[in-house]
Design a protein around this motif. Structure first.
Motif, PDB file in Angstrom:
ATOM      1  N   THR A 284      32.961   5.417  48.317  1.00  0.00           N
ATOM      2  CA  THR A 284      31.703   6.145  48.445  1.00  0.00           C
ATOM      3  C   THR A 284      31.354   6.268  49.913  1.00  0.00           C
ATOM      4  O   THR A 284      31.765   5.442  50.740  1.00  0.00           O
ATOM      5  CB  THR A 284      30.556   5.428  47.712  1.00  0.00           C
ATOM      6  OG1 THR A 284      30.357   4.150  48.306  1.00  0.00           O
ATOM      7  CG2 THR A 284      30.855   5.282  46.230  1.00  0.00           C
ATOM      8  N   VAL A 285      30.603   7.284  50.234  1.00  0.00           N
ATOM      9  CA  VAL A 285      30.084   7.481  51.584  1.00  0.00           C
ATOM     10  C   VAL A 285      28.577   7.554  51.455  1.00  0.00           C
ATOM     11  O   VAL A 285      28.045   8.446  50.797  1.00  0.00           O
ATOM     12  CB  VAL A 285      30.627   8.773  52.223  1.00  0.00           C
ATOM     13  CG1 VAL A 285      29.936   9.039  53.562  1.00  0.00           C
ATOM     14  CG2 VAL A 285      32.133   8.685  52.422  1.00  0.00           C
ATOM     15  N   ALA A 286      27.892   6.589  52.062  1.00  0.00           N
ATOM     16  CA  ALA A 286      26.436   6.581  51.996  1.00  0.00           C
ATOM     17  C   ALA A 286      25.879   7.670  52.907  1.00  0.00           C
ATOM     18  O   ALA A 286      26.420   7.956  53.969  1.00  0.00           O
ATOM     19  CB  ALA A 286      25.891   5.220  52.402  1.00  0.00           C
ATOM     20  N   TRP A 387      28.793 -14.282  59.103  1.00  0.00           N
ATOM     21  CA  TRP A 387      28.905 -12.967  58.466  1.00  0.00           C
ATOM     22  C   TRP A 387      29.601 -13.041  57.119  1.00  0.00           C
ATOM     23  O   TRP A 387      29.169 -12.432  56.139  1.00  0.00           O
ATOM     24  CB  TRP A 387      29.650 -12.016  59.408  1.00  0.00           C
ATOM     25  CG  TRP A 387      29.862 -10.632  58.886  1.00  0.00           C
ATOM     26  CD1 TRP A 387      31.022 -10.097  58.413  1.00  0.00           C
ATOM     27  CD2 TRP A 387      28.892  -9.587  58.772  1.00  0.00           C
ATOM     28  NE1 TRP A 387      30.850  -8.800  58.026  1.00  0.00           N
ATOM     29  CE2 TRP A 387      29.538  -8.458  58.235  1.00  0.00           C
ATOM     30  CE3 TRP A 387      27.535  -9.496  59.076  1.00  0.00           C
ATOM     31  CZ2 TRP A 387      28.879  -7.259  57.994  1.00  0.00           C
ATOM     32  CZ3 TRP A 387      26.880  -8.302  58.840  1.00  0.00           C
ATOM     33  CH2 TRP A 387      27.548  -7.204  58.311  1.00  0.00           C
ATOM     34  N   GLU A 388      30.692 -13.797  57.062  1.00  0.00           N
ATOM     35  CA  GLU A 388      31.511 -13.800  55.856  1.00  0.00           C
ATOM     36  C   GLU A 388      31.059 -14.806  54.804  1.00  0.00           C
ATOM     37  O   GLU A 388      31.232 -14.564  53.601  1.00  0.00           O
ATOM     38  CB  GLU A 388      32.979 -14.072  56.234  1.00  0.00           C
ATOM     39  CG  GLU A 388      33.609 -12.974  57.074  1.00  0.00           C
ATOM     40  CD  GLU A 388      35.053 -13.268  57.433  1.00  0.00           C
ATOM     41  OE1 GLU A 388      35.496 -14.426  57.175  1.00  0.00           O
ATOM     42  OE2 GLU A 388      35.728 -12.375  57.974  1.00  0.00           O
ATOM     43  N   GLN A 389      30.466 -15.914  55.222  1.00  0.00           N
ATOM     44  CA  GLN A 389      30.192 -16.979  54.265  1.00  0.00           C
ATOM     45  C   GLN A 389      28.709 -17.174  53.955  1.00  0.00           C
ATOM     46  O   GLN A 389      28.370 -17.744  52.910  1.00  0.00           O
ATOM     47  CB  GLN A 389      30.773 -18.308  54.777  1.00  0.00           C
ATOM     48  CG  GLN A 389      32.292 -18.279  54.924  1.00  0.00           C
ATOM     49  CD  GLN A 389      32.854 -19.632  55.310  1.00  0.00           C
ATOM     50  OE1 GLN A 389      32.191 -20.673  55.202  1.00  0.00           O
ATOM     51  NE2 GLN A 389      34.109 -19.627  55.781  1.00  0.00           N
ATOM     52  N   TYR A 390      27.843 -16.737  54.849  1.00  0.00           N
ATOM     53  CA  TYR A 390      26.429 -17.012  54.645  1.00  0.00           C
ATOM     54  C   TYR A 390      25.596 -15.778  54.300  1.00  0.00           C
ATOM     55  O   TYR A 390      24.415 -15.909  53.956  1.00  0.00           O
ATOM     56  CB  TYR A 390      25.831 -17.691  55.889  1.00  0.00           C
ATOM     57  CG  TYR A 390      26.353 -19.090  56.095  1.00  0.00           C
ATOM     58  CD1 TYR A 390      25.782 -20.165  55.426  1.00  0.00           C
ATOM     59  CD2 TYR A 390      27.423 -19.324  56.942  1.00  0.00           C
ATOM     60  CE1 TYR A 390      26.270 -21.457  55.609  1.00  0.00           C
ATOM     61  CE2 TYR A 390      27.920 -20.592  57.140  1.00  0.00           C
ATOM     62  CZ  TYR A 390      27.348 -21.661  56.467  1.00  0.00           C
ATOM     63  OH  TYR A 390      27.826 -22.922  56.641  1.00  0.00           O
ATOM     64  N   LEU A 391      26.184 -14.616  54.387  1.00  0.00           N
ATOM     65  CA  LEU A 391      25.479 -13.393  54.024  1.00  0.00           C
ATOM     66  C   LEU A 391      26.097 -12.795  52.773  1.00  0.00           C
ATOM     67  O   LEU A 391      27.331 -12.746  52.644  1.00  0.00           O
ATOM     68  CB  LEU A 391      25.540 -12.358  55.160  1.00  0.00           C
ATOM     69  CG  LEU A 391      24.805 -12.710  56.462  1.00  0.00           C
ATOM     70  CD1 LEU A 391      24.954 -11.556  57.450  1.00  0.00           C
ATOM     71  CD2 LEU A 391      23.325 -12.989  56.205  1.00  0.00           C
ATOM     72  N   ARG A 396      25.019  -7.783  54.035  1.00  0.00           N
ATOM     73  CA  ARG A 396      25.930  -7.167  55.006  1.00  0.00           C
ATOM     74  C   ARG A 396      25.776  -5.646  55.006  1.00  0.00           C
ATOM     75  O   ARG A 396      25.761  -5.007  56.064  1.00  0.00           O
ATOM     76  CB  ARG A 396      27.379  -7.554  54.704  1.00  0.00           C
ATOM     77  CG  ARG A 396      27.686  -9.018  54.977  1.00  0.00           C
ATOM     78  CD  ARG A 396      29.173  -9.273  55.047  1.00  0.00           C
ATOM     79  NE  ARG A 396      29.812  -9.140  53.750  1.00  0.00           N
ATOM     80  CZ  ARG A 396      30.007 -10.163  52.909  1.00  0.00           C
ATOM     81  NH1 ARG A 396      29.572 -11.378  53.228  1.00  0.00           N
ATOM     82  NH2 ARG A 396      30.613  -9.957  51.750  1.00  0.00           N
ATOM     83  N   ARG A 397      25.654  -5.063  53.832  1.00  0.00           N
ATOM     84  CA  ARG A 397      25.469  -3.619  53.756  1.00  0.00           C
ATOM     85  C   ARG A 397      24.166  -3.200  54.422  1.00  0.00           C
ATOM     86  O   ARG A 397      24.099  -2.206  55.146  1.00  0.00           O
ATOM     87  CB  ARG A 397      25.468  -3.158  52.299  1.00  0.00           C
ATOM     88  CG  ARG A 397      26.820  -3.234  51.611  1.00  0.00           C
ATOM     89  CD  ARG A 397      26.751  -2.628  50.228  1.00  0.00           C
ATOM     90  NE  ARG A 397      26.461  -1.207  50.286  1.00  0.00           N
ATOM     91  CZ  ARG A 397      26.129  -0.476  49.222  1.00  0.00           C
ATOM     92  NH1 ARG A 397      25.996  -1.049  48.041  1.00  0.00           N
ATOM     93  NH2 ARG A 397      25.906   0.814  49.343  1.00  0.00           N
ATOM     94  N   SER A 420      20.413   4.587  54.082  1.00  0.00           N
ATOM     95  CA  SER A 420      21.614   3.780  54.094  1.00  0.00           C
ATOM     96  C   SER A 420      22.736   4.436  54.872  1.00  0.00           C
ATOM     97  O   SER A 420      22.868   5.627  54.908  1.00  0.00           O
ATOM     98  CB  SER A 420      22.075   3.506  52.661  1.00  0.00           C
ATOM     99  OG  SER A 420      22.277   4.727  51.996  1.00  0.00           O
ATOM    100  N   VAL A 421      23.558   3.596  55.486  1.00  0.00           N
ATOM    101  CA  VAL A 421      24.653   4.076  56.300  1.00  0.00           C
ATOM    102  C   VAL A 421      25.896   3.259  55.971  1.00  0.00           C
ATOM    103  O   VAL A 421      25.918   2.062  56.139  1.00  0.00           O
ATOM    104  CB  VAL A 421      24.331   3.906  57.812  1.00  0.00           C
ATOM    105  CG1 VAL A 421      25.468   4.394  58.661  1.00  0.00           C
ATOM    106  CG2 VAL A 421      23.060   4.642  58.135  1.00  0.00           C
TER     107      VAL A 421
END
Length: 425
Positions: A284-286, A387-391, A396-397, A420-421
């Protein structure tokens, strides 16, 4: 004074002339930063709180601001020569009357509609004057229209144009400056051809006859100012959508050509385009910008009884969409009219798509810096771990959307940064 306090719409034409002469023009003369124009540009009027006079002249008095200056305002009152010798009335000093009028029409249209930035217009005016002067010096005439008004004159006029370009090229210090000169002069010829003043453009493809070296543009992209110029030059919902879809959404020309109304989800907090198959897989493209642009295009097309849902339908077959090459050609035509080039060459869908990715890359740099700050404050191992483990994926989006919205503001003048982007193919 604010625009509301001016009460432009209540002023008669005579009152507008009086106000312009006694106030606006005097302020313009005192401003040492204005261009070589004898009267204010649209940008100057807007920056100084006088843009309402242009709207009032157009809507209530059926004239452009340029026509107002040239036909209604007294040259004596402004201390400029509007009515002296014949040459003093010629903005480009072109002796051939029809050519002067046509060239003036090209620049007047762009000034009145703000299709190009003031700096771009000033550059293009200056280079076209140089072109005309050199042409007249070489050939003893500046009747550009008369020499290119019939197809059988093409060979002779292209030869004359090459002689002029040879002379000008010798005065320029680099291949890049020579390519830029042609990129500024050719759009004027293109418009004259499109409007029917000329039978052909004598500068089409002329660079291929020279050994000018083009800087490596493999990784070059549009800049925010380029996107602004393209949007300003777009005159139809289709052209606006074209600019939105390429640099704004980062789509490929083939994807733009095949866009169908069924792919769009425009409601809610996450407007997006859904693709069943893409070059790198489904995705998808937001839609970070252009919800209203899509809606306007759909409303325009839905008025036709035979519309089959394609946003760029084929003009010859309503059951299908245009070819990919059509999208490329339309974009390049728009870039030509807008005067947008990359390293001296017309902007292309590829340079437009790179704009999206370079913007996205810059946004991710900002996000990584933010994550490193959070890691330092919380004692985490690194920003990557945060970024990877706590969000969550939703967090992240959201951060990607916010970062991209901030980056795209300069190009698309977005007032609502909550859209949204995302583009993850």
């Amino acid at each position: 004074m604010s625009e509301q306090q001016h009460n432009w719409s209540r002023k008669s034409l005579d009152e507008l002339v009086e106000y312009y002469t006694e106030h606006i023009h005097q302020e313009f003369l005192a401003d040492s930063t204005h261009t070589d124009q004898p009267y204010p540009t649209a940008t100057w009027l807007r920056e100084h709180g006088y843009s309402g006079i242009r709207y009032t002249l157009r809507e209530h008095h059926d004239r452009t601001f340029t026509e107002f200056i040239q036909n209604d305002v007294s040259g004596d009152a402004l201390h400029i020569d509007n009515g002296g010798s014949e040459s003093s009335q010629r903005r480009f000093d072109i002796e051939h009357e029809a050519t002067e009028a046509a060239v003036d029409a090209y620049f007047t249209r762009r000034e009145d509609r703000e299709l190009l930035a003031d700096s771009t217009l000033a550059s293009r005016r200056s280079r076209f004057r140089t072109w005309v002067e050199t042409y007249r010096h070489h050939h003893g005439t500046d009747a550009l229209l008369a020499h290119a008004d019939e197809s059988d004159k093409k060979a002779a006029e292209r030869h004359r144009a090459r002689e002029v370009l040879d002379d000008i090229a010798d005065t320029l210090g680099s291949d890049q400056s020579r390519l830029t000169f042609v990129a500024d002069v050719r759009p004027v010829y293109s418009w004259l051809t499109d409007e029917g003043y000329l039978a052909f453009n004598p500068l089409d493809g002329v660079e291929s006859e020279y050994g000018w070296e083009q800087p490596d543009a493999d990784n070059q992209s549009l800049q925010a100012a380029d996107v602004q110029q393209l949007l300003a030059a777009a005159e139809t919902p289709a052209e606006t959508l074209l600019v939105t879809a390429l640099p704004g959404w980062g789509l490929r020309p083939s994807e733009v050509a095949q866009l169908h109304v069924s792919q769009f989800a425009l409601d809610g907090d996450d407007p997006h385009i859904a693709f069943e198959e893409r070059k790198n897989g489904p995705g998808t493209v937001a839609i970070h910008y252009g919800v209203h642009t899509v809606s306007d295009r759909i409303d325009q097309l839905a008025a036709a009884d035979d519309w089959q849902g394609y946003l760029f339908p084929s003009p010859t077959n309503s059951n299908t969409h245009v070819h990919t090459d059509t999208i490329t050609n339309r974009f390049k035509r728009l870039a030509d009219h807008a005067g947008v080039s990359v390293n001296g060459q017309l902007a292309t869908p590829r340079t437009a798509r790179r704009f999206w990715y370079s913007t996205y890359s810059s946004a991710m740099v900002d996000i990584r810096a933010e994550m490193e700050e959070i890691a330092d404050e919380q004692g985490a191992q690194s920003g990557t771990v945060v970024w990877e483990q706590y969000l969550s994926e939703a967090d992240r989006r959201r951060r990607r959307r916010q970062a991209m919205a901030a980056k795209l503001t300069d190009a698309f003048a977005m007032e609502n940064s909550s859209l949204s982007v995302q583009n993850e193919d």
